[in-house]
Design a protein around this motif. Structure first.
Motif, mmCIF file in Angstrom:
data_model
loop_
_atom_site.group_PDB
_atom_site.id
_atom_site.type_symbol
_atom_site.label_atom_id
_atom_site.label_comp_id
_atom_site.label_asym_id
_atom_site.label_seq_id
_atom_site.Cartn_x
_atom_site.Cartn_y
_atom_site.Cartn_z
ATOM 1 N N UNK A 1 18.877 -14.097 18.869
ATOM 2 C CA UNK A 1 17.626 -13.954 19.601
ATOM 3 C C UNK A 1 16.411 -13.824 18.712
ATOM 4 N N UNK A 2 16.632 -13.625 17.430
ATOM 5 C CA UNK A 2 15.529 -13.463 16.489
ATOM 6 C C UNK A 2 14.925 -14.789 16.046
ATOM 7 N N UNK A 3 13.978 -14.694 15.114
ATOM 8 C CA UNK A 3 13.257 -15.871 14.637
ATOM 9 C C UNK A 3 13.184 -15.867 13.117
ATOM 10 N N UNK A 4 13.116 -17.065 12.561
ATOM 11 C CA UNK A 4 12.878 -17.252 11.141
ATOM 12 C C UNK A 4 12.004 -18.490 10.969
ATOM 13 N N UNK A 5 11.222 -18.506 9.898
ATOM 14 C CA UNK A 5 10.476 -19.693 9.565
ATOM 15 C C UNK A 5 10.844 -20.147 8.165
ATOM 16 N N UNK A 6 11.360 -21.351 8.079
ATOM 17 C CA UNK A 6 11.706 -21.937 6.796
ATOM 18 C C UNK A 6 10.541 -22.784 6.299
ATOM 19 N N UNK A 7 10.359 -22.789 4.983
ATOM 20 C CA UNK A 7 9.319 -23.586 4.357
ATOM 21 C C UNK A 7 9.943 -24.536 3.352
ATOM 22 N N UNK A 8 9.335 -25.694 3.216
ATOM 23 C CA UNK A 8 9.771 -26.672 2.229
ATOM 24 C C UNK A 8 8.536 -27.189 1.505
ATOM 25 N N UNK A 9 8.396 -26.807 0.248
ATOM 26 C CA UNK A 9 7.273 -27.259 -0.557
ATOM 27 C C UNK A 9 7.673 -28.539 -1.279
ATOM 28 N N UNK A 10 6.856 -29.571 -1.112
ATOM 29 C CA UNK A 10 7.183 -30.901 -1.635
ATOM 30 C C UNK A 10 6.189 -31.256 -2.728
ATOM 31 N N UNK A 11 6.689 -31.577 -3.903
ATOM 32 C CA UNK A 11 5.814 -31.966 -4.995
ATOM 33 C C UNK A 11 6.301 -33.275 -5.615
ATOM 34 N N UNK A 12 5.348 -34.043 -6.129
ATOM 35 C CA UNK A 12 5.689 -35.285 -6.810
ATOM 36 C C UNK A 12 6.140 -36.407 -5.914
ATOM 37 N N UNK A 13 6.005 -36.243 -4.602
ATOM 38 C CA UNK A 13 6.479 -37.267 -3.658
ATOM 39 C C UNK A 13 5.283 -37.864 -2.926
#
Length: 126
Positions: free
Chosen positions: A15-27
């Motif tokens: 029932x909880x929440x999470x936020x995932x991040x994806x940092x993209x470099x050089x693309x």
């Protein structure tokens, strides 16, 4: 060189929440970003995808209505907002990118995507 770095994983109760991040470099070429997950003993499955130029999203049926993929172009970051988490969401989560000449970014096969991050673990349990 292209580098994708995921963060934001962790343990959460159902029932909880999470936020995932994806940092993209050089693309500078890819126009698709996808989030995938892989649980132990299972195949890697597509969860959500986003066309970075057209902002068209796709979701796996198992997460539709609970997960939201988005991007911040200025920060070159993709996000996966996960809500109403279920134990079945437990997996290693990966972000990936590739270039498509089409309008839609597929969720499968995972091998379509060229660039991958190292993954971030999400565990959902009470």
């Amino acid at each position: 060189r292209v580098e994708l770095v995921e963060s934001g994983g962790g343990s959460e109760q159902p029932g909880g929440s999470l936020r995932l991040s994806c940092t993209i470099s050089g693309d500078t070429h890819s126009n698709c970003v996808g989030w995938f997950r892989q649980a132990p003993g299972k195949e890697r499955e597509g969860v959500a995808s986003l066309s970075r130029t057209l902002s068209i999203t796709r979701y796996a049926n198992s997460v539709k209505g609970r997960f939201t993929i988005s991007q911040d172009n200025a920060k070159r970051t993709s996000y996966l907002q996960m809500g109403n988490l279920e134990p079945g969401d437990t997996a290693m989560y990966y972000c990936a990118t590739y270039y498509t000449s089409g309008r839609l970014c597929p969720l499968a096969p995972a091998g379509t995507y060229i660039n991958w991050g190292q993954g971030t673990q999400v565990t959902v349990s009470s």
